[in-house]
Design an enzyme around this catalytic site. Structure first.
Site, PDB file in Angstrom:
ATOM      1  N   CYS A 183       0.813  -1.218   0.000  1.00 57.96           N
ATOM      2  CA  CYS A 183       0.000   0.000   0.000  1.00 57.96           C
ATOM      3  C   CYS A 183       0.849   1.271   0.000  1.00 57.96           C
ATOM      4  CB  CYS A 183      -0.963   0.002   1.175  1.00 57.96           C
ATOM      5  SG  CYS A 183      -0.191  -0.285   2.786  1.00 57.96           S
ATOM      6  N   HIS A 186      -2.536   6.739   3.637  1.00 59.57           N
ATOM      7  CA  HIS A 186      -1.091   6.964   3.716  1.00 59.57           C
ATOM      8  C   HIS A 186      -0.726   8.234   2.952  1.00 59.57           C
ATOM      9  CE1 HIS A 186      -0.754   3.196   5.569  1.00 59.57           C
ATOM     10  NE2 HIS A 186      -0.185   2.469   4.626  1.00 59.57           N
TER      11      HIS A 186
END
Length: 360
Positions: A134, A264
């Site tokens: 990710c 993120h």
């Protein structure tokens, strides 16, 4: 096994997990390219009923026979489960799209971001396609668009990774810690007082993080590797090289956990082979299909996790020409780590495979 309309059969392995739950929501909103959808999980979850595309589907226990007649199997499970069961699914006739780290660096398994290297989905001698980490995925749409025009040579990256990157235990721990510190405005002003307050209420054992995350940042994500690096930092390096097809790309990453639930962020310093201006870079990013540019400092517009969470694209802002480095740009990137960073990219890869089953 395609249905009467020529649509392939899909299995979702790990359907009851955090990423699996997001996957079901994504499958329910994207174009309906699938015939039968089978939901698969551990034996303890078998019999549960989940909703996908408006239909209630009973979860099946993971077993070899659940893959009989399956054309594509998406795996959202831990590495060791994928390592054991993905080859079994392939042996039963399925193409596996795996979201774990079990196969990412296997030279016989393509590592795919559909906006960057979609042709690699057909290069699958083991019948398995890997979904990137990710953190790497957060910046890859943007980096791919810039690399195509100016030739990327170096990346220096600092990540700001959400608690959900550590799974549901990470999210639960962050919320528990926030409850401890929320009512005491004196915390954070004395040496060790945040740690003492949190560990006094919650204990220090059992946390997925090596330090308190509430009112704090932790310069550590992943597991320990050689020479002081972490697994997350090496994934950024190795996966960027493989996805972009630049085996000698110079990469240095520092991965930091921050008190954000989901999404993120990365601060990226990118060096290119050819000169690039901010104006040119903005145009390339605006033209990229899955990138949204938020870059208006006068209006206070730049990406933040609070604004990006729940969205599919990569959001890019703070794009600047590096002052002391030729052919270099600095930029800030945000992406939902459970959507594009995991479930969405897996679904997009699977949809590319589904096209192979379409009637000619």
């Amino acid at each position: 096994m395609t249905d009467s309309h020529g649509k392939p059969t899909l299995a979702v392995v790990g359907a009851t997990g955090a990423v699996g739950s997001v996957m079901l929501r994504i499958l329910s909103t994207r174009e309906d390219v699938w015939g039968e959808i089978r939901l698969v999980a551990s034996a303890r979850s078998a019999g549960k009923k989940l909703v996908c595309r408006g239909r209630e589907i009973e979860v099946r226990a993971l077993a070899p026979e659940v893959f009989d007649g399956v054309d594509v199997a998406m795996f959202d499970v831990p590495d060791e489960i994928s390592a054991e069961w993905a080859p079994i699914a392939v042996s039963r006739g399925a193409v596996v799209v795996d979201n774990s780290g079990a196969f990412r660096m296997d030279p016989a398994v393509p590592l795919v971001v559909p906006e960057v290297n979609p042709a690699q989905v057909r290069n699958r001698p083991k019948g398995i396609i890997a979904n990137p980490n990710c953190t790497t995925l957060t910046m890859m749409d943007a980096m791919g668009a810039l690399h195509r025009q100016w030739g990327l040579t170096e990346l220096v990256v600092a990540s700001y990774q959400a608690a959900s990157g550590a799974g549901q235990p990470g999210v639960d721990r962050l919320y528990d810690e926030l409850e401890v510190v929320a009512g005491d405005r004196s915390l954070g002003q004395g040496t060790g007082d945040v740690r003492r307050a949190i560990e006094g209420k919650l204990g220090g054992e059992g946390s997925p993080f090596p330090a308190p995350l509430a009112l704090n940042v932790i310069p550590w994500a992943g597991s320990a590797k050689d020479d002081g690096w972490t697994s997350e930092e090496l994934k950024v390096r190795n996966e960027s090289r493989k996805i972009l097809g630049i085996p000698n790309l110079k990469v240095s990453a520092t991965c930091v956990r921050v008190p954000v639930v989901t999404t993120h962020s990365l601060a990226v310093h990118a060096v290119f082979q050819n000169p690039v201006s901010v104006t040119e870079a903005l145009k390339a990013l605006h033209d990229a299909p899955s990138v949204v540019v938020l870059d208006d400092l006068e209006a206070g517009e730049f990406p933040t996790p609070a604004d990006v969470v729940g969205s599919d694209p990569t959001f890019v802002g703070r794009i600047r020409q590096a002052l002391d480095f030729p052919n270099a740009l600095d930029l800030f990137v945000c992406g939902d780590n459970l959507r594009k960073g995991a479930a969405l990219n897996t679904a997009q890869i699977a949809e590319l495979v589904a096209e192979e089953f379409s009637p000619r």
